[in-house]
Design a protein around this motif. Structure first.
Motif, PDB file in Angstrom:
ATOM      1  N   GLU A  66      69.960  10.777  70.116  1.00  0.00           N
ATOM      2  CA  GLU A  66      68.864  11.662  69.698  1.00  0.00           C
ATOM      3  C   GLU A  66      69.088  13.082  70.209  1.00  0.00           C
ATOM      4  N   LEU A  67      69.571  13.197  71.448  1.00  0.00           N
ATOM      5  CA  LEU A  67      69.851  14.538  71.982  1.00  0.00           C
ATOM      6  C   LEU A  67      70.910  15.236  71.136  1.00  0.00           C
ATOM      7  N   ALA A  68      71.928  14.476  70.728  1.00  0.00           N
ATOM      8  CA  ALA A  68      72.975  15.064  69.877  1.00  0.00           C
ATOM      9  C   ALA A  68      72.398  15.499  68.533  1.00  0.00           C
ATOM     10  N   ASP A  69      71.540  14.656  67.938  1.00  0.00           N
ATOM     11  CA  ASP A  69      70.919  15.027  66.659  1.00  0.00           C
ATOM     12  C   ASP A  69      70.102  16.309  66.803  1.00  0.00           C
ATOM     13  N   ILE A  70      69.324  16.387  67.867  1.00  0.00           N
ATOM     14  CA  ILE A  70      68.498  17.573  68.080  1.00  0.00           C
ATOM     15  C   ILE A  70      69.390  18.809  68.222  1.00  0.00           C
ATOM     16  N   PHE A  71      70.480  18.660  68.953  1.00  0.00           N
ATOM     17  CA  PHE A  71      71.397  19.790  69.138  1.00  0.00           C
ATOM     18  C   PHE A  71      72.011  20.236  67.813  1.00  0.00           C
ATOM     19  N   ILE A  72      72.346  19.272  66.960  1.00  0.00           N
ATOM     20  CA  ILE A  72      72.934  19.598  65.655  1.00  0.00           C
ATOM     21  C   ILE A  72      71.947  20.380  64.787  1.00  0.00           C
ATOM     22  N   PHE A  73      70.711  19.900  64.722  1.00  0.00           N
ATOM     23  CA  PHE A  73      69.735  20.600  63.877  1.00  0.00           C
ATOM     24  C   PHE A  73      69.331  21.943  64.474  1.00  0.00           C
ATOM     25  N   LEU A  74      69.381  22.045  65.789  1.00  0.00           N
ATOM     26  CA  LEU A  74      69.154  23.332  66.457  1.00  0.00           C
ATOM     27  C   LEU A  74      70.253  24.317  66.037  1.00  0.00           C
TER      28      LEU A  74
ATOM     29  N   PHE B  23      59.094  17.297  88.824  1.00  0.00           N
ATOM     30  CA  PHE B  23      58.168  16.990  87.731  1.00  0.00           C
ATOM     31  C   PHE B  23      58.910  16.622  86.447  1.00  0.00           C
ATOM     32  N   HIS B  24      60.205  16.880  86.435  1.00  0.00           N
ATOM     33  CA  HIS B  24      60.967  16.757  85.196  1.00  0.00           C
ATOM     34  C   HIS B  24      61.540  15.375  84.970  1.00  0.00           C
ATOM     35  N   ASP B  25      60.686  14.361  85.057  1.00  0.00           N
ATOM     36  CA  ASP B  25      61.144  13.031  84.647  1.00  0.00           C
ATOM     37  C   ASP B  25      61.357  13.049  83.136  1.00  0.00           C
ATOM     38  N   PRO B  26      62.191  12.133  82.639  1.00  0.00           N
ATOM     39  CA  PRO B  26      62.563  12.152  81.214  1.00  0.00           C
ATOM     40  C   PRO B  26      61.390  11.971  80.265  1.00  0.00           C
ATOM     41  N   LYS B  27      60.380  11.205  80.685  1.00  0.00           N
ATOM     42  CA  LYS B  27      59.236  11.000  79.781  1.00  0.00           C
ATOM     43  C   LYS B  27      58.532  12.330  79.510  1.00  0.00           C
ATOM     44  N   ASN B  28      58.290  13.091  80.564  1.00  0.00           N
ATOM     45  CA  ASN B  28      57.642  14.383  80.367  1.00  0.00           C
ATOM     46  C   ASN B  28      58.543  15.369  79.629  1.00  0.00           C
ATOM     47  N   LEU B  29      59.832  15.332  79.911  1.00  0.00           N
ATOM     48  CA  LEU B  29      60.748  16.242  79.204  1.00  0.00           C
ATOM     49  C   LEU B  29      60.806  15.910  77.714  1.00  0.00           C
ATOM     50  N   ALA B  30      60.792  14.613  77.386  1.00  0.00           N
ATOM     51  CA  ALA B  30      60.795  14.236  75.965  1.00  0.00           C
ATOM     52  C   ALA B  30      59.497  14.675  75.299  1.00  0.00           C
ATOM     53  N   LEU B  74      66.332  20.666  76.246  1.00  0.00           N
ATOM     54  CA  LEU B  74      67.481  19.832  75.910  1.00  0.00           C
ATOM     55  C   LEU B  74      68.481  19.850  77.075  1.00  0.00           C
ATOM     56  N   THR B  75      68.666  21.009  77.665  1.00  0.00           N
ATOM     57  CA  THR B  75      69.564  21.146  78.819  1.00  0.00           C
ATOM     58  C   THR B  75      69.058  20.337  80.016  1.00  0.00           C
ATOM     59  N   TYR B  76      67.750  20.403  80.276  1.00  0.00           N
ATOM     60  CA  TYR B  76      67.186  19.627  81.388  1.00  0.00           C
ATOM     61  C   TYR B  76      67.405  18.124  81.172  1.00  0.00           C
ATOM     62  N   LEU B  77      67.140  17.677  79.940  1.00  0.00           N
ATOM     63  CA  LEU B  77      67.283  16.247  79.667  1.00  0.00           C
ATOM     64  C   LEU B  77      68.743  15.806  79.758  1.00  0.00           C
ATOM     65  N   GLU B  79      70.997  17.125  81.648  1.00  0.00           N
ATOM     66  CA  GLU B  79      71.305  17.118  83.070  1.00  0.00           C
ATOM     67  C   GLU B  79      70.851  15.805  83.709  1.00  0.00           C
ATOM     68  N   GLU B  80      69.649  15.375  83.349  1.00  0.00           N
ATOM     69  CA  GLU B  80      69.081  14.130  83.898  1.00  0.00           C
ATOM     70  C   GLU B  80      70.045  12.960  83.722  1.00  0.00           C
ATOM     71  N   TYR B  81      70.677  12.886  82.561  1.00  0.00           N
ATOM     72  CA  TYR B  81      71.560  11.761  82.262  1.00  0.00           C
ATOM     73  C   TYR B  81      73.027  12.123  82.350  1.00  0.00           C
ATOM     74  N   GLN B  82      73.319  13.281  82.919  1.00  0.00           N
ATOM     75  CA  GLN B  82      74.714  13.704  83.047  1.00  0.00           C
ATOM     76  C   GLN B  82      75.429  13.667  81.705  1.00  0.00           C
ATOM     77  N   ILE B  83      74.708  14.093  80.658  1.00  0.00           N
ATOM     78  CA  ILE B  83      75.297  14.131  79.323  1.00  0.00           C
ATOM     79  C   ILE B  83      75.863  15.527  79.064  1.00  0.00           C
ATOM     80  N   ASP B  84      77.111  15.571  78.611  1.00  0.00           N
ATOM     81  CA  ASP B  84      77.698  16.837  78.188  1.00  0.00           C
ATOM     82  C   ASP B  84      77.347  17.020  76.715  1.00  0.00           C
ATOM     83  N   LEU B  85      76.422  17.940  76.426  1.00  0.00           N
ATOM     84  CA  LEU B  85      75.934  18.141  75.059  1.00  0.00           C
ATOM     85  C   LEU B  85      77.060  18.350  74.065  1.00  0.00           C
ATOM     86  N   LEU B  86      78.091  19.054  74.500  1.00  0.00           N
ATOM     87  CA  LEU B  86      79.180  19.370  73.578  1.00  0.00           C
ATOM     88  C   LEU B  86      80.046  18.151  73.300  1.00  0.00           C
TER      89      LEU B  86
END
Lengths: 86, 86, 86, 86
Positions: A66-74, B23-30, B74-77, B79-86
């Protein structure tokens, strides 16, 4: 880490090959962001804020997609308005 | 174009200085992503898809700010999961 | 308790007096529901699930207004498709 | 037309039989409304506003189900705050 500009070019090439740009008016693109954000949120539904920090591997996989999808549409929306996200 | 990694570091520093990570748990960030996506969509409401391609300068300014907000959360989320957006 | 049919008639009369039905295609009405749902959700943002049970009077007032807005747009959409919500 | 109060009692009985009220804090209920609104919106995605007035039977069935879901969660949230929707 790869380069953002390079990734965005790939995303836009992918779209151009399929000739999708004609459908990608901003209204529809903004709708996709709302829909994808809802799908992301679904992974945290019925959880407490504490529980949201401990996802299963399956949920985590969904979140990544979902994060990837959001990034693509962004990226598509930024392209529409010539906005440099950075 | 600036470097994504550098920008993300700035976004995370900005947060750390304010001690907001707690405060930035994933539920609130989503939730923020759903809320921001709704605010973005508001700029296109009551428009046809054609009209959505012609925003006023004021609307365009709002759109830019919402896109930036979505990118930040999107960046905060990620980071939470150590996901590289690219 | 008042009668649902009577309330819905009032909501639709209110719209007809303003000649708004022409703008109320289903796509735009569905967008309003996403936007209003986001505004509702904003009242619970950064709260734990426990805290969400204890709103201030101000927040509660906002929640009531958002629920009313959602109900109104639900009525418009149901009218569009001749759906009896009950 | 059936009576709103009677329908709402049924919706709440359905919940009580399953002992779900304990999970239905307002934050999670507000999340469901955002998620369901996104699912509703999905039926209109990539359509023009004109096209949104002409759904297939399949799409119309989906729309009816989403509207019902939204109404059900609206009822739960109203119950939480003792709000009379009408």
């Amino acid at each position: 880490m790869a380069d953002l500009g390079a990734i965005q070019k790939k995303i836009l090439s992918f779209r151009n090959e399929r000739d999708w740009a004609q459908f990608h008016d901003p209204k529809n693109l903004a709708e996709t962001l709302s829909i994808e954000a809802g799908e992301l949120l679904e992974n945290f539904l019925w959880k407490t804020t504490e529980q949201s920090r401990n996802l299963t591997a399956e949920e985590l996989k969904n979140v990544r997609e979902e994060l990837a999808d959001i990034f693509i549409f962004l990226t598509y929306l930024s392209e529409e308005y010539q906005i440099d996200l950075l």
